[in-house]
Scaffold this active site. Structure first.
Site, PDB file in Angstrom:
ATOM      1  N   ARG A  43     -20.710  12.133 -51.847  1.00  0.00           N
ATOM      2  CA  ARG A  43     -20.205  13.421 -52.342  1.00  0.00           C
ATOM      3  C   ARG A  43     -21.076  14.606 -51.932  1.00  0.00           C
ATOM      4  NH1 ARG A  43     -21.329  15.756 -56.707  1.00  0.00           N
ATOM      5  NH2 ARG A  43     -22.012  13.887 -57.792  1.00  0.00           N
ATOM      6  N   TYR A  97       2.416  25.904 -46.227  1.00  0.00           N
ATOM      7  CA  TYR A  97       2.640  24.567 -46.776  1.00  0.00           C
ATOM      8  C   TYR A  97       2.973  24.662 -48.272  1.00  0.00           C
ATOM      9  CZ  TYR A  97       1.581  19.824 -48.280  1.00  0.00           C
ATOM     10  OH  TYR A  97       1.643  18.576 -48.838  1.00  0.00           O
ATOM     11  N   ASP A 168      -4.940  27.620 -41.915  1.00  0.00           N
ATOM     12  CA  ASP A 168      -4.535  26.224 -41.908  1.00  0.00           C
ATOM     13  C   ASP A 168      -4.036  25.923 -40.496  1.00  0.00           C
ATOM     14  OD1 ASP A 168      -3.168  23.795 -42.130  1.00  0.00           O
ATOM     15  OD2 ASP A 168      -2.609  24.168 -44.215  1.00  0.00           O
ATOM     16  N   LYS A 193      -2.317  14.410 -40.999  1.00  0.00           N
ATOM     17  CA  LYS A 193      -1.254  14.638 -40.034  1.00  0.00           C
ATOM     18  C   LYS A 193      -1.709  14.273 -38.615  1.00  0.00           C
ATOM     19  CE  LYS A 193       0.419  16.103 -43.871  1.00  0.00           C
ATOM     20  NZ  LYS A 193       0.489  17.496 -44.271  1.00  0.00           N
TER      21      LYS A 193
HETATM   22  C1  LIG Z   1       0.187  18.153 -45.451  1.00  0.00           C
HETATM   23  C2  LIG Z   1      -0.327  19.530 -45.323  1.00  0.00           C
HETATM   24  C3  LIG Z   1      -1.346  19.999 -46.175  1.00  0.00           C
HETATM   25  C4  LIG Z   1      -1.901  19.169 -47.309  1.00  0.00           C
HETATM   26  O1  LIG Z   1      -2.545  18.041 -46.829  1.00  0.00           O
HETATM   27  P1  LIG Z   1      -2.685  16.675 -47.696  1.00  0.00           P
HETATM   28  O2  LIG Z   1      -3.478  15.807 -46.777  1.00  0.00           O
HETATM   29  O3  LIG Z   1      -1.306  16.189 -47.971  1.00  0.00           O
HETATM   30  O4  LIG Z   1      -3.416  17.031 -48.933  1.00  0.00           O
HETATM   31  C5  LIG Z   1      -1.814  21.289 -45.964  1.00  0.00           C
HETATM   32  N1  LIG Z   1      -1.317  22.069 -44.988  1.00  0.00           N
HETATM   33  C6  LIG Z   1      -0.339  21.638 -44.150  1.00  0.00           C
HETATM   34  C7  LIG Z   1       0.159  22.557 -43.095  1.00  0.00           C
HETATM   35  C8  LIG Z   1       0.187  20.365 -44.283  1.00  0.00           C
HETATM   36  O5  LIG Z   1       1.163  19.961 -43.475  1.00  0.00           O
END
Ligand SMILES: *Cc1c(COP(=O)(O)O)cnc(C)c1O
Length: 376
Positions: A43, A97, A168, A193
């Site tokens: 952590r 998102y 993001d 992803k």
């Molecule tokens: C899936 C996603 C998230 C969140 O990610 P998790 O791994 O599900 O917590 C944030 N931003 C985008 C663009 C995403 O596709």
């Protein structure tokens, strides 16, 4: 070194005991401390497997430092909590998102944090800035409408006004877009992803300058969303093929977007690689590839959304994105289900909108499946 080489080599450590080429997995949560420079603990985000992956991601994003998280939302929330306190204000692009949108609307008020949702044009973002604005947060290409925000223009607003900028970068991946090089302060990924890429792990990352990552780490130590050694190892393995996968997904998505744009049963296609996209020129300037994500609306006179989804044989209706397999979902029922119908309408997310995450299969096979499901 260029990206394919970085994917394979950056950060990886040869096993000192055996000479094995892969970073060994170090699962310990207890480490000796008497003769070490720092206390190691999962952590504290400083175990060997975390550091190997961070080093690779830093090279790929052009970052000085980074942190790995147990999910993308752990990264998003840690960055927001690191920069926002009671009485502060955040400017947040509204087409983002669904989980991030929900975090802001459900929790910011409880912490006394003000926010403005804005369109993604730089002038709209600048117009929303207040004297107490501490963070500008964008997502491009955005989920699920594939809108493009001018990264350099937003970074410039942040620099001029002395406000931290965060992005993001999940949809683009570090292969298609490097926002730090365009002046953004903090890059966030849902590693679940493209970074993971095989629909079998959950993780996140934040990358940036040492100063910013230090600040985020202080918040993250308290929030506690660190990533375990085994998932770090899986992620490191996945990253070795990131550029190969993404380059193929770029090519497949382009072919599918062009096919859908010509199809009489499709009303509208959102893909930044199409010249008809309103921000095609900006996308060309700031991206090396246009990505593997697109969205479109089926003309309900030809087939209802549900009917189309049920007729697909290869393309699978499923949540998430960025994996090797092509999957599809209706954002209104999945990623954006927590928004009210009014919020979705306001964002332009119709019930009939479908979001396609293009995989690495042969494009001909994906196209044939979509074509048969669209035919009456
Ligand atoms: C899936 C996603 C998230 C969140 O990610 P998790 O791994 O599900 O917590 C944030 N931003 C985008 C663009 C995403 O596709």
């Amino acid at each position: 070194m260029q990206k394919n080489t970085q994917c394979v080599h950056s950060g990886s450590r040869i096993d000192p005991a055996t000479g094995g080429l892969n970073t060994p997995v170090y699962p310990s949560s207890a480490f000796r401390y008497l003769d070490t420079a720092e206390n190691i603990y999962p952590r504290y985000y400083n175990t060997p497997n975390q550091k190997s992956v961070v080093a690779k991601l830093c090279d790929l994003e052009g970052a000085e430092d980074g942190i790995l998280f147990s999910s993308g939302m752990a990264a998003v929330s840690a960055v927001m909590m690191a920069y926002l306190s009671s009485g502060d204000h955040a400017v947040i692009q509204k087409d983002i998102y669904g989980g991030t949108h929900h975090f802001v609307t459900a929790d910011f008020k409880r912490f006394g944090i003000e926010f403005s949702f804005t369109g993604n044009a730089a002038h709209e973002i600048e117009a929303a800035v207040q004297p107490n604005t501490r963070l500008i947060y964008i997502e491009t290409p955005s989920n699920p409408l594939l809108m493009i925000t001018d990264i350099q223009a937003v970074a410039e607003i942040g620099r001029r006004r002395g406000i931290v900028t965060a992005i993001d970068n999940t949809f683009a991946s570090p292969i298609n877009q490097n926002p730090l090089n365009l002046g953004i302060d903090v890059v966030i990924h849902s590693g679940t992803k493209y970074l993971g890429g095989h629909s079998d792990l959950c993780c996140g990352a934040a990358l940036g300058h040492t100063k910013d990552i230090g600040r985020i780490k202080s918040a993250a130590v308290n929030l506690g969303g660190s990533l375990n050694a085994l998932t770090c190892y899986l992620l490191e393995r996945s990253l070795k093929t990131l550029a190969v996968r993404v380059e193929r997904q770029n090519a497949n998505a382009m072919a599918i977007a062009e096919f859908l744009a010509r199809h009489p049963a499709v009303r509208r296609v959102n893909y930044p690689g199409l010249e008809s996209h309103p921000a095609y020129a900006v996308a060309r300037r700031q991206m090396w590839g246009f990505g593997g994500m697109l969205s479109f609306e089926v003309d309900e006179r030809h087939a209802t959304c549900e009917h189309f989804l049920r007729r697909l044989k290869l393309v699978t209706p499923a949540l998430s994105l960025g994996g090797v397999e092509t999957i599809i979902c209706a954002p209104a029922a999945t990623s954006h289900v927590k928004l009210t119908p009014a919020e979705r309408t306001q964002l332009g997310i119709s019930e009939g909108l479908l979001r396609l995450s293009v995989g690495i299969e042969d494009a001909e096979d994906i196209l044939a499946d979509i074509a048969q499901a669209l035919s009456r």
